[in-house]
Design an enzyme around this catalytic site. Structure first.
Site, PDB file in Angstrom:
ATOM      1  N   TYR A   1       6.427   1.641  -2.434  1.00 11.49           N
ATOM      2  CA  TYR A   1       5.964   2.345  -1.239  1.00 11.49           C
ATOM      3  C   TYR A   1       7.064   3.291  -0.760  1.00 11.49           C
ATOM      4  O   TYR A   1       8.203   2.894  -0.542  1.00 11.49           O
ATOM      5  CB  TYR A   1       5.674   1.293  -0.169  1.00 11.49           C
ATOM      6  CG  TYR A   1       4.970   1.780   1.066  1.00 11.49           C
ATOM      7  CD1 TYR A   1       3.609   1.530   1.243  1.00 11.49           C
ATOM      8  CD2 TYR A   1       5.642   2.435   2.089  1.00 11.49           C
ATOM      9  CE1 TYR A   1       2.953   1.933   2.397  1.00 11.49           C
ATOM     10  CE2 TYR A   1       4.994   2.847   3.239  1.00 11.49           C
ATOM     11  CZ  TYR A   1       3.654   2.598   3.387  1.00 11.49           C
ATOM     12  OH  TYR A   1       2.998   2.995   4.532  1.00 11.49           O
TER      13      TYR A   1
ATOM     14  N   TYR B   1      -1.367   8.969   0.337  1.00  9.97           N
ATOM     15  CA  TYR B   1      -0.898   7.936   1.257  1.00  9.97           C
ATOM     16  C   TYR B   1      -2.102   7.079   1.648  1.00  9.97           C
ATOM     17  O   TYR B   1      -2.744   7.305   2.668  1.00  9.97           O
ATOM     18  CB  TYR B   1      -0.266   8.570   2.493  1.00  9.97           C
ATOM     19  CG  TYR B   1       0.196   7.569   3.520  1.00  9.97           C
ATOM     20  CD1 TYR B   1       1.314   6.772   3.285  1.00  9.97           C
ATOM     21  CD2 TYR B   1      -0.468   7.428   4.737  1.00  9.97           C
ATOM     22  CE1 TYR B   1       1.749   5.854   4.233  1.00  9.97           C
ATOM     23  CE2 TYR B   1      -0.036   6.520   5.690  1.00  9.97           C
ATOM     24  CZ  TYR B   1       1.067   5.741   5.428  1.00  9.97           C
ATOM     25  OH  TYR B   1       1.495   4.832   6.359  1.00  9.97           O
TER      26      TYR B   1
END
Length: 393
Positions: free
Chosen positions: A292, A343
Site C-alpha cells: 500500500y 486507489y
C-alpha cells in the site's frame, strides 16, 4: 490443542473488479460498483452468487452486508465483519477476518470487498467543510496540519534523517509503480509513463513528497471470494491459499499528538513477525510484494520492517531495476499500486497478489509461489497477508 492458524485452510477462488475511474468519474453509485465487483468475482470463480453466505470489508465501507445479500439473492447470511480503523491498513485484515470466519465454521463462502465512489460521497483527503474535530485532528488542525500528506511527511522526514534515506529511494518506488502500470490496461495511469526528470520537476505536496509520491483518489470496487481449502477444486481457477495474516500495531502506536514512542515507523514492528510466524516463512521466501502506498516513504519503512533490507541499506536496495518484474530482486506493486493503477483503498493490491500466484499478471514475476500484501503503512492498525500456491501449503 490444535495449532491456531489460517495457513493453508482457506483458498481464494475468485477475484473481480470494476473499471477504475478518476475521482468523481464513476457513472454508477457506490453500491452498484460493489455489486458489479462481486458479480465479476463470482463469474471468475464459476460460483452462483446465491451461495455466498458472508461479507467482509474495512474502513467503514458503506455497502452494507444485509443490503448486498438481498440484492444478490443470497440464501442465507451467516457472517458479516468490518475491520475497525486504520483506513487502508485494513485491506489485509478484512481478508483475515473472512478467513477466520470460515475456519471457525461461521461461514463457507465469504466475499471480501471494497467499494468507493468518492465523487458521490466526497474525498478522503478533503479538509474543508469540517465543523467538528476530535481525537488526533484536535491536536493538529489548529496548527494547519490538515491533510494526510502533511501528517505523514513529518514521520518520513524523521526516518530519512535517522537513516540517511535519500529522495532517490522514494523516487524508485514511484517509478516502479508507473513502469508496471504501462503494461496494465486497467490502470488509471496506463499510457502515462513517469521518468526521473518528470518526478524531480513535479510540484511538492509536502516535503519530502512530490506529486508522484502520493496515492491517487479514485472510484471503483474490487472483490475476492474465499472458501475452505477442501472445496478449492470445485472452482474454475488455480486456487491461491492464505498462508498467513496479521493485524495490529505496536506499543502506543495510536498516541496523539504525534507522540508514538516509535515515531519514524510504518507500525509493522510487531505485525511482521506475527505474519512470518503463522506462515512459517521468512523474507527470503517472498517473490513479490504489493505494498500500500499512501505515500512512498511509508513503503520504505514497511519493507524494512518486514526484513527485506536494513534501514541503512534502503538507498542501495531501492532501485528501479530491483523493484521491477519479471526478475528484479523484489518486484513491487506489479499492477501499478495505489500510485498508478488505482486507489481502491489498497484492495486492488490483494487482487494483484492473487494474479501473481495464479500466474496471470500482466507483469508476471519469476518467483510467484509466495506473494505478500502490506496494508496501510504509518496508520494504525495495519495488516499484512501472505498468499501462496498449492506447493507452499
Amino acid at each position: 490443542m490444535a495449532e491456531r492458524t489460517l495457513r493453508g485452510r482457506v483458498a481464494v477462488v475468485g477475484i473481480g473488479e470494476t473499471e477504475y475511474y478518476r475521482h468523481g468519474g464513476s457513472p454508477d453509485p457506490e453500491f452498484k460498483l460493489a455489486l458489479r465487483a462481486i458479480l465479476a468475482a463470482c463469474a471468475d470463480a464459476g460460483l452462483d452468487p446465491r451461495d455466498i453466505d458472508g461479507f467482509a470489508s474495512y474502513s467503514d465501507d458503506r455497502s452494507d452486508a444485509s443490503r448486498l445479500a438481498a440484492a444478490l439473492g443470497t440464501r442465507q447470511l451467516r457472517a458479516a465483519s468490518m475491520q475497525w480503523g486504520g483506513g487502508g491498513g485494513g485491506c489485509c485484515a478484512a481478508v483475515a477476518n473472512a478467513a477466520a470466519s470460515i475456519v471457525a465454521g461461521l461461514a463457507d463462502c465469504v466475499v471480501v470487498f471494497r467499494s468507493l465512489a468518492q465523487g458521490q460521497y466526497g474525498r478522503f483527503g478533503q479538509t474543508t467543510g469540517i465543523n467538528t474535530i476530535s481525537g488526533e485532528k484536535a491536536y493538529l488542525m489548529a496548527y494547519g496540519v490538515l491533510a494526510p500528506p502533511q501528517r505523514f511527511a513529518m514521520q518520513v522526514r524523521r526516518y530519512m534523517h535517522e537513516h540517511g534515506l535519500r529522495q532517490q529511494a522514494l523516487r524508485a518506488i514511484a517509478l516502479a509503480s508507473y513502469h508496471h502500470a504501462q503494461a496494465n490496461p486497467r490502470a488509471v495511469m496506463y499510457g502515462k509513463p513517469l521518468d526521473e526528470a518528470k518526478y524531480d520537476t513535479s510540484r511538492w505536496i509536502a516535503e519530502p513528497f512530490h506529486l508522484y509520491d502520493c496515492c491517487m483518489e479514485n472510484d471503483g470496487a474490487a472483490a475476492l471470494i474465499l472458501v475452505p481449502a477442501d472445496r478449492a477444486s470445485e472452482f474454475r481457477n488455480r486456487p491461491v491459499y492464505v498462508l498467513g495474516a496479521a493485524v495490529g500495531s505496536g506499543y502506543r502506536a495510536g498516541a496523539v499528538p504525534h507522540n508514538s514512542p516509535f515515531y519514524a515507523s510504518a507500525n509493522f514492528g510487531t505485525v511482521a513477525p506475527d505474519l512470518y510466524r503463522m506462515a512459517g516463512l521468512g523474507p527470503s521466501d517472498v517473490g513479490v510484494v504489493q505494498s500500500y502506498e499512501n505515500f512512498t516513504g511509508g513503503v520504505v519503512m514497511a519493507l524494512a520492517e518486514h526484513g527485506f533490507f536494513k534501514p541503512e541499506e534502503a538507498n542501495e536496495f531501492l532501485t528501479l531495476e530491483n523493484l521491477t518484474a519479471p526478475s528484479g530482486r523484489l518486484p513491487l506493486n506489479t499492477s501499478g499500486g495505489n500510485l498508478a493503477e488505482c486507489y481502491m483503498h489498497g484492495f486492488e493490491l490483494v487482487l494483484e497478489a492473487v494474479r501473481q500466484v495464479r500466474g496471470t499478471s500482466v507483469n508476471q514475476v519469476q518467483r510467484n509461489d509466495v506473494a505478500m500484501v502490506i496494508g496501510g503503512p504509518m496508520v494504525t492498525p495495519v495488516s499484512n497477508l501472505l498468499l501462496g500456491s498449492e506447493a507452499t501449503q
